[in-house]
Structures are given as structure tokens and as C-alpha cells.
Motif scaffolding. Structure first.
Motif, short mmCIF file in Angstrom:
data_model
loop_
_atom_site.label_atom_id
_atom_site.label_comp_id
_atom_site.label_asym_id
_atom_site.label_seq_id
_atom_site.Cartn_x
_atom_site.Cartn_y
_atom_site.Cartn_z
N SER A 147 -3.11 -23.09 37.72
CA SER A 147 -2.71 -24.41 38.20
C SER A 147 -3.10 -25.44 37.16
O SER A 147 -3.91 -25.18 36.26
CB SER A 147 -3.39 -24.71 39.54
OG SER A 147 -4.81 -24.71 39.41
N PHE B 142 12.53 -24.99 34.03
CA PHE B 142 12.54 -23.65 33.43
C PHE B 142 13.86 -23.40 32.71
O PHE B 142 14.91 -23.92 33.08
CB PHE B 142 12.26 -22.56 34.48
CG PHE B 142 13.29 -22.41 35.57
CD1 PHE B 142 14.36 -21.53 35.44
CD2 PHE B 142 13.17 -23.14 36.75
CE1 PHE B 142 15.29 -21.38 36.46
CE2 PHE B 142 14.10 -23.00 37.78
CZ PHE B 142 15.17 -22.12 37.63
N GLU C 35 6.05 -26.30 29.31
CA GLU C 35 4.59 -26.28 29.26
C GLU C 35 3.93 -26.90 30.50
O GLU C 35 2.83 -26.50 30.87
CB GLU C 35 4.07 -26.95 27.98
CG GLU C 35 4.06 -28.47 27.98
CD GLU C 35 5.45 -29.06 27.88
OE1 GLU C 35 5.59 -30.25 28.19
OE2 GLU C 35 6.40 -28.36 27.49
N ASP C 36 4.57 -27.85 31.18
CA ASP C 36 3.96 -28.44 32.37
C ASP C 36 4.56 -27.90 33.66
O ASP C 36 4.27 -28.41 34.75
CB ASP C 36 4.04 -29.98 32.33
CG ASP C 36 5.48 -30.49 32.39
OD1 ASP C 36 6.42 -29.66 32.49
OD2 ASP C 36 5.67 -31.71 32.32
N LYS C 37 5.39 -26.87 33.55
CA LYS C 37 5.97 -26.17 34.71
C LYS C 37 6.86 -27.09 35.55
O LYS C 37 7.03 -26.87 36.75
CB LYS C 37 4.88 -25.55 35.60
CG LYS C 37 3.78 -24.79 34.86
CD LYS C 37 4.31 -23.67 34.00
CE LYS C 37 3.20 -22.82 33.41
NZ LYS C 37 2.39 -23.48 32.39
N SER C 38 7.46 -28.09 34.94
CA SER C 38 8.35 -29.00 35.67
C SER C 38 9.81 -28.55 35.60
O SER C 38 10.64 -29.03 36.36
CB SER C 38 8.23 -30.42 35.14
OG SER C 38 8.67 -30.50 33.79
N ALA D 271 4.63 -20.06 39.19
CA ALA D 271 3.84 -21.19 38.70
C ALA D 271 3.52 -22.13 39.85
O ALA D 271 4.19 -22.12 40.89
CB ALA D 271 4.58 -21.96 37.61
N CYS E 270 3.87 -11.95 35.15
CA CYS E 270 3.54 -13.35 34.86
C CYS E 270 2.19 -13.70 35.45
O CYS E 270 1.84 -13.24 36.55
CB CYS E 270 4.62 -14.25 35.46
SG CYS E 270 4.34 -16.02 35.26
N PHE F 213 9.16 -21.02 31.91
CA PHE F 213 8.79 -22.39 32.27
C PHE F 213 8.51 -23.20 31.01
O PHE F 213 8.09 -22.66 29.98
CB PHE F 213 7.52 -22.41 33.14
CG PHE F 213 7.69 -21.82 34.51
CD1 PHE F 213 8.46 -22.46 35.47
CD2 PHE F 213 7.08 -20.63 34.83
CE1 PHE F 213 8.60 -21.91 36.74
CE2 PHE F 213 7.20 -20.07 36.10
CZ PHE F 213 7.98 -20.72 37.05
N ASN G 259 -0.18 -17.43 35.75
CA ASN G 259 -0.25 -18.86 35.44
C ASN G 259 -1.43 -19.51 36.16
O ASN G 259 -1.75 -19.13 37.30
CB ASN G 259 1.05 -19.58 35.83
CG ASN G 259 1.98 -19.75 34.64
OD1 ASN G 259 1.55 -20.12 33.55
ND2 ASN G 259 3.26 -19.47 34.85
#
Length: 343
Positions: free
Chosen positions: A238, A17, A12-15, A299, A234, A10, A236
């Protein structure tokens, strides 16, 4: 063979991958799920790692797989805007991990972490580590003064982590590291929250996840993934750090509450004092299952959603609530998506 996924990561903001394959690199947006960029192997070869910050044109790549174009002890700085290799950093050993924040590039080998300016690629400093075969290394992505600028990696002592405050580290020198004795066995996974206030750890046993306060260096909560040994792939947080998710080789994604830990499930025997610490364990608030024994990363997304992206090319999205219900909202095979747009 050409479609084989080697690694997933991902941003850094998980928007979105990054997907490293035997036949190059693909980058996907998550909301909605679309392919943003495709770079074939004739340009970059097969890749084991790709690290980007935000959705920038600079990509830091490490070769891998069966058709590498570059050495495995080199990090390649690729400028996607002009579609050329901009620079290369070679190290004495194979690269195990690459991470970025807004001003630094972190490269980990089995026994060292090297830190560079991420634009000029000037060397800044390095840290020696315990044998780090898994390439465990995490950084807070931003250098905003409102957030802690941390670097976390395995400490010299078995099961420990070292926390470096990057805000107090200058070129050629480093601040004294903080050490937390997190587990009795080898570490398998480390995760930092966006704010740099929390770090989560799991050992190779994989039954427990421990969450630590990075300032006070104390354990805040111990979460039980399960009772059987597992490989944790993994972890993560929120975005608001109210929840935590993890995935393992058992094929189950676990979702835990951190802000209100009373939401987590507990054993029916917890009030009887029969099973000691095991009986007091906090079990997942909610879970969902992906293909068994398929490695995946997980994530949090918007609106109480959790996504799992698997090495078999499948994408899973679930919605959970504080009652512990978890329902599938989307499923797709991301490798079948076509190049929709570029960023």
C-alpha cells in the motif's frame, strides 16, 4: 485473437494500468475505471511490455505476441504526443523487463541489466545477473532525496536479491551491491515499497512471502500465502506500507497487515507448539477470489480498497477492513470499455 491480453502493468502510483494486447496498447484509469488511451496494432503491432512514468507521453515499449512491428531485443521510445517512434535501443538478447524512474531507464535481459538516461538514452552502466528468465527487476520510482533510490534484482546466489543504491552510483561505475539471501529456491516475484525502505520476495514454491528492511538487511516478517505450491504473479505494498497484497495462480488475492501484524490470522494450533514454524505462520488478514487460475495483478486503491486486473479482461475491486471482512464493490470487463478521453 485480437483482444488477447499479453501483459498488464500498473503505473508507479497505481492510479492507472497499461494493457498490452495482440492488437496494440490500451491504458486505463482506475478511479473511475475508464479507458484513457488506445493505440492500435497498425501503429505499434502486438506488444509484450509498456512502461510509463506518471501519465507522461513517453512510452517505452517491447514487441511481442504474433504481430510484432519491432525486434524483441529492442526497446522502443514512443512519443504519444506526436504519435511517432522517437528512438530505439537494441541489445544482444531479447528484452525480459523494462522499468523507469524519474531519470533512468532500466532494461533487463536474461543475464544483464542495462541502465540508461531516460531522456537522452545515453548508456550509464550495467549489472550482470543470475539467469533472470522471469525478468525480475524493480526500482523506486522517484529520485527525491527523502526516499531511497534503489534497484533490486536477483543475485548471483540461488534465492538471493541484490540491492543497488542508485544515489551512490555514477555513470561508468557502481556502488557495491547489498545481497540478501531471501529464499532457498529460485525467486518468482520481487516488490519494492514507494519509499524504498521495504522489499518483499517470493520463491517459485510460492507458499511464503518475506518482507525485508532494505537498510538493515533483516527480515521483518514472514507471511504465509498458503500451504500448496503456487505461482505468485504479483506483490504490491500500500502507499503507506501498512499493508501488502499478492496474487497467484490459485485465483485468490491475499491481503496482509504489515504495520500491525497482530491483525493477520494465525493457526488455532499456534499456541500449542505442535507445528513449529508452520503453526506460527501469519496468514492473510483478508482474501478475495478472481476467476480460478487466471493471472492477475493486484494493488491498493483509496479507502481500503484493493483492485485485481486479470488477463481475461476482468476488473475486480474489493473493500476490506481490519476485522478481515472483504466485500466486492465493483466488477467490470475493461476490454469492453470505449476510449473515453486522452491524457
Amino acid at each position: 485473437m485480437g483482444e488477447k491480453v499479453i501483459s498488464l502493468k500498473f503505473n508507479e502510483d497505481k492510479s492507472c494500468f497499461n494493457c498490452c494486447l495482440e492488437n496494440g496498447l490500451r491504458i486505463y484509469n482506475i478511479e473511475p475505471l475508464v479507458e484513457l488511451r488506445r493505440i492500435d496494432s497498425d501503429i505499434l503491432g502486438s506488444l509484450s511490455q509498456c512502461e510509463t512514468l506518471h501519465r507522461g507521453n513517453l512510452k517505452f515499449l517491447v514487441s511481442g505476441g504474433s504481430r510484432p512491428k519491432f525486434l524483441k531485443n529492442a526497446v522502443i521510445m514512443y512519443n504519444d504526443e506526436i504519435r511517432k517512434v522517437h528512438a530505439e535501443i537494441r541489445l544482444p538478447e531479447d528484452i525480459k523487463v523494462v522499468r523507469l524512474n524519474t531519470d533512468k531507464l532500466f532494461i533487463g535481459t536474461r543475464d544483464c541489466i542495462y541502465v540508461y538516461n531516460n531522456l537522452t538514452l545515453n548508456f550509464l552502466f550495467k549489472f550482470e545477473t543470475r539467469d533472470n528468465l522471469r525478468g525480475l527487476l524493480e526500482v523506486t520510482p522517484y529520485t527525491d532525496s527523502s526516499e531511497r533510490q534503489l534497484l533490486v534484482f536477483p543475485g548471483r546466489k540461488l534465492g538471493s536479491i541484490q540491492i543497488i543504491d542508485l544515489a551512490n552510483t555514477e555513470a561508468g561505475t557502481s556502488s557495491a551491491p547489498v545481497t540478501i539471501n531471501a529464499h532457498q529456491g529460485e525467486l518468482a516475484c520481487i516488490a519494492l515499497n514507494m519509499q524504498g525502505t521495504l522489499v518483499a520476495t517470493a520463491s517459485t514454491k510460492g507458499t511464503l512471502i518475506r518482507v525485508w528492511d532494505t537498510t538493515r538487511r533483516i527480515q521483518l516478517v514472514e507471511l504465509r500465502r498458503g500451504s500448496d505450491t503456487a505461482t505468485v504473479y504479483c506483490i504490491n505494498f500500500s502507499a503507506d506500507s501498512d499493508f501488502l497484497c499478492c496474487s497467484s495462480d490459485k485465483g485468490t488475492v491475499h491481503i496482509f497487515a504489515l504495520k500491525d501484524t497482530r491483525l493477520n490470522r494465525r493457526s488455532a494450533l499456534s499456541n500449542m507448539g505442535i507445528l513449529g514454524n508452520y503453526g506460527e505462520s501469519q496468514w492473510a488478514l483478508a482474501t478475495f477470489t478472481v476467476p480460478p487460475e487466471c493471472a492477475c495483478i493486484c494493488a491498493f486503491g483509496p479507502s481500503s480498497s484493493v483492485v485485481a486486473v486479470c488477463l481475461d479482461g476482468t476488473f475486480h475491486k474489493y473493500i476490506f477492513n481490519i476485522e478481515g471482512n472483504c466485500n466486492r464493490q465493483a466488477f467490470d470487463v475493461f476490454l469492453d470499455l470505449c476510449d473515453d478521453e486522452e491524457f
